[in-house]
Design a protein around this motif. Structure first.
Motif, PDB file in Angstrom:
ATOM      1  N   ASN A   1      52.688  47.999  42.411  1.00  0.00           N
ATOM      2  CA  ASN A   1      52.682  46.687  41.778  1.00  0.00           C
ATOM      3  C   ASN A   1      52.106  45.595  42.679  1.00  0.00           C
ATOM      4  OD1 ASN A   1      53.740  47.485  39.280  1.00  0.00           O
ATOM      5  ND2 ASN A   1      55.846  47.344  40.024  1.00  0.00           N
ATOM      6  N   ASP A   2      52.366  45.686  43.982  1.00  0.00           N
ATOM      7  CA  ASP A   2      51.811  44.694  44.907  1.00  0.00           C
ATOM      8  C   ASP A   2      50.290  44.788  44.949  1.00  0.00           C
ATOM      9  OD1 ASP A   2      54.312  43.626  45.774  1.00  0.00           O
ATOM     10  OD2 ASP A   2      54.595  45.392  47.034  1.00  0.00           O
ATOM     11  N   ALA A   3      49.767  46.008  44.981  1.00  0.00           N
ATOM     12  CA  ALA A   3      48.319  46.197  44.977  1.00  0.00           C
ATOM     13  C   ALA A   3      47.713  45.740  43.660  1.00  0.00           C
ATOM     14  CB  ALA A   3      47.984  47.663  45.231  1.00  0.00           C
ATOM     15  N   LEU A   4      48.406  45.997  42.565  1.00  0.00           N
ATOM     16  CA  LEU A   4      47.914  45.568  41.254  1.00  0.00           C
ATOM     17  C   LEU A   4      47.816  44.051  41.161  1.00  0.00           C
ATOM     18  CD1 LEU A   4      49.885  48.127  39.083  1.00  0.00           C
ATOM     19  CD2 LEU A   4      47.392  47.846  39.038  1.00  0.00           C
ATOM     20  N   GLU A   5      48.816  43.359  41.695  1.00  0.00           N
ATOM     21  CA  GLU A   5      48.781  41.899  41.708  1.00  0.00           C
ATOM     22  C   GLU A   5      47.550  41.405  42.463  1.00  0.00           C
ATOM     23  OE1 GLU A   5      51.113  38.156  43.833  1.00  0.00           O
ATOM     24  OE2 GLU A   5      52.082  40.116  43.756  1.00  0.00           O
ATOM     25  N   SER A   6      47.292  42.024  43.615  1.00  0.00           N
ATOM     26  CA  SER A   6      46.149  41.633  44.432  1.00  0.00           C
ATOM     27  C   SER A   6      44.836  41.956  43.730  1.00  0.00           C
ATOM     28  CB  SER A   6      46.206  42.357  45.782  1.00  0.00           C
ATOM     29  OG  SER A   6      47.353  41.977  46.509  1.00  0.00           O
ATOM     30  N   LEU A   7      44.750  43.147  43.151  1.00  0.00           N
ATOM     31  CA  LEU A   7      43.534  43.566  42.464  1.00  0.00           C
ATOM     32  C   LEU A   7      43.177  42.607  41.335  1.00  0.00           C
ATOM     33  CD1 LEU A   7      41.261  45.576  41.815  1.00  0.00           C
ATOM     34  CD2 LEU A   7      42.948  46.925  40.530  1.00  0.00           C
ATOM     35  N   GLU A   8      44.170  42.270  40.518  1.00  0.00           N
ATOM     36  CA  GLU A   8      43.898  41.406  39.373  1.00  0.00           C
ATOM     37  C   GLU A   8      43.507  39.995  39.825  1.00  0.00           C
ATOM     38  OE1 GLU A   8      47.469  42.040  37.110  1.00  0.00           O
ATOM     39  OE2 GLU A   8      46.590  43.744  36.043  1.00  0.00           O
ATOM     40  N   TRP A   9      44.120  39.508  40.901  1.00  0.00           N
ATOM     41  CA  TRP A   9      43.726  38.208  41.455  1.00  0.00           C
ATOM     42  C   TRP A   9      42.273  38.250  41.927  1.00  0.00           C
ATOM     43  CZ3 TRP A   9      41.708  36.357  45.958  1.00  0.00           C
ATOM     44  CH2 TRP A   9      41.798  34.984  46.193  1.00  0.00           C
ATOM     45  N   SER A  10      41.903  39.328  42.626  1.00  0.00           N
ATOM     46  CA  SER A  10      40.561  39.428  43.203  1.00  0.00           C
ATOM     47  C   SER A  10      39.495  39.632  42.132  1.00  0.00           C
ATOM     48  CB  SER A  10      40.512  40.574  44.218  1.00  0.00           C
ATOM     49  OG  SER A  10      41.390  40.328  45.302  1.00  0.00           O
ATOM     50  N   LEU A  11      39.836  40.325  41.058  1.00  0.00           N
ATOM     51  CA  LEU A  11      38.888  40.478  39.950  1.00  0.00           C
ATOM     52  C   LEU A  11      38.529  39.116  39.370  1.00  0.00           C
ATOM     53  CD1 LEU A  11      40.428  43.600  38.151  1.00  0.00           C
ATOM     54  CD2 LEU A  11      38.222  43.523  39.338  1.00  0.00           C
ATOM     55  N   GLU A  12      39.546  38.274  39.225  1.00  0.00           N
ATOM     56  CA  GLU A  12      39.309  36.914  38.726  1.00  0.00           C
ATOM     57  C   GLU A  12      38.538  36.085  39.750  1.00  0.00           C
ATOM     58  OE1 GLU A  12      39.890  35.543  35.847  1.00  0.00           O
ATOM     59  OE2 GLU A  12      40.971  37.190  34.876  1.00  0.00           O
ATOM     60  N   ARG A  13      38.933  36.166  40.995  1.00  0.00           N
ATOM     61  CA  ARG A  13      38.306  35.365  42.061  1.00  0.00           C
ATOM     62  C   ARG A  13      36.814  35.673  42.179  1.00  0.00           C
ATOM     63  NH1 ARG A  13      40.288  32.321  46.440  1.00  0.00           N
ATOM     64  NH2 ARG A  13      38.619  31.970  47.950  1.00  0.00           N
ATOM     65  N   ASN A  14      36.456  36.950  42.000  1.00  0.00           N
ATOM     66  CA  ASN A  14      35.063  37.365  42.138  1.00  0.00           C
ATOM     67  C   ASN A  14      34.294  37.369  40.819  1.00  0.00           C
ATOM     68  OD1 ASN A  14      34.725  38.344  45.132  1.00  0.00           O
ATOM     69  ND2 ASN A  14      36.692  39.205  44.471  1.00  0.00           N
ATOM     70  N   ASN A  15      34.962  36.897  39.752  1.00  0.00           N
ATOM     71  CA  ASN A  15      34.326  36.761  38.436  1.00  0.00           C
ATOM     72  C   ASN A  15      33.786  38.084  37.885  1.00  0.00           C
ATOM     73  OD1 ASN A  15      34.641  33.863  38.302  1.00  0.00           O
ATOM     74  ND2 ASN A  15      33.003  33.728  39.824  1.00  0.00           N
TER      75      ASN A  15
END
Length: 289
Positions: free
Chosen positions: A164-178
């Motif tokens: 879950n911690d990695a998923l939170e980071s992944l989803e944030w980074s997907l948005e950050r990198n458009n």
């Protein structure tokens, strides 16, 4: 011991705090990015530092390294590869690491990030062809998926992850990198989520150490009907890469009828432990009906 190098500046800052020379050795290397430095495991652990270690010392170390926050490495543990970093100075463990034009956001005490894999992350972005569909079975915070999404003309990436911690980071980074619109995140055990992905993959990434053998079936499950390329990470002895690769190929081909394998290459990533290297096998799988 005046000087202008990073180690000398750290030495000077600690000496100024103590009013004397350090009682024993101080770190000669560390990982530094953003406003944080992460010290190697065991730093300031000698008996001579007893009674000195504490907030004032950490402030002196941070000043010497020109950072606001300080952490120390520990052991990466568990099936979800939880980070062993502990914060020494600063309460906020959220960091954004920028590498090759990609932003990775993550909690440094919860998720691991191997700076030594930088060339492999770059390579993944370079070898994916236009219009490919990629399945990353151990996506983590997006180590390999994000460079592919940002730098290649991939059609779509499917990211499988259960931490879950990695998923939170992944989803944030997907948005950050458009790049969110080009990626589908599948939560849970990839041995189950692979069934809903279907046979769509031109390329599968298996970046789990020490072995991803438990998900060989999942990799073969998501390969397209004509096959594709699988990148299998693992550990091999320096003089036994070929032996390791042959055994991996033999085992993975057992998971899908009609599969034929051709070894493309075995690439060394870095040293993992004495007499063991982190390597990745690129293997082409063809499905013969």
């Amino acid at each position: 011991m005046a000087g202008s190098g990073p180690h000398e500046r750290l030495y000077d800052s600690i000496s100024s705090f103590l009013g004397r020379n350090p009682p024993s050795k101080i770190p000669k290397k560390w990982e530094k990015f953003s406003d944080i430095a992460i010290l190697p495991s065991g730093s300031f652990g000698d008996e001579d530092w007893r009674g000195i270690v504490g907030p004032d010392l950490w402030n002196a170390v941070a000043q010497g390294l020109d950072v606001e926050r300080l952490g120390i490495m520990g052991e990466v543990t568990g099936r979800i590869r939880k980070s062993g970093v502990k914060m020494l100075l600063g309460d906020d463990d959220w960091v954004v690491r920028r590498e090759n034009g990609v932003d990775y956001g993550y909690h440094v005490t919860k998720c691991m990030f191997s700076a030594g894999n930088v060339n492999e992350r770059r390579r993944m972005a370079e070898i994916v062809s236009r219009g490919e569909v990629v399945v990353d079975l151990f996506a983590g915070i997006g180590y390999y998926s994000l460079p592919i999404l940002v730098h290649s003309e991939v059609e779509h990436v499917h990211c499988c992850e259960w931490n879950n911690d990695a998923l939170e980071s992944l989803e944030w980074s997907l948005e950050r990198n458009n790049v969110s619109s080009f990626c589908t995140v599948h939560r849970g055990d990839n041995r189950e989520t692979c069934k809903s992905i279907g046979k769509v993959a031109d390329r599968v990434i298996m970046g789990l150490l020490p072995t991803s053998e438990g998900s060989f079936g999942a990799a073969m499950e998501v390969l397209s009907d004509s096959g594709g390329v699988i990148h299998i990470h693992g550990l091999a002895k320096p003089d036994e890469y070929s032996v390791w690769a042959e055994e991996v190929i033999r085992r993975i081909c057992n998971f899908r009828d009609g599969s034929r394998a051709r070894k493309i290459s075995v690439n060394r990533i870095k040293s993992y432990a004495p007499r063991w290297d982190h390597v990745v096998l690129d293997v082409e799988i063809k499905i013969v009906r």
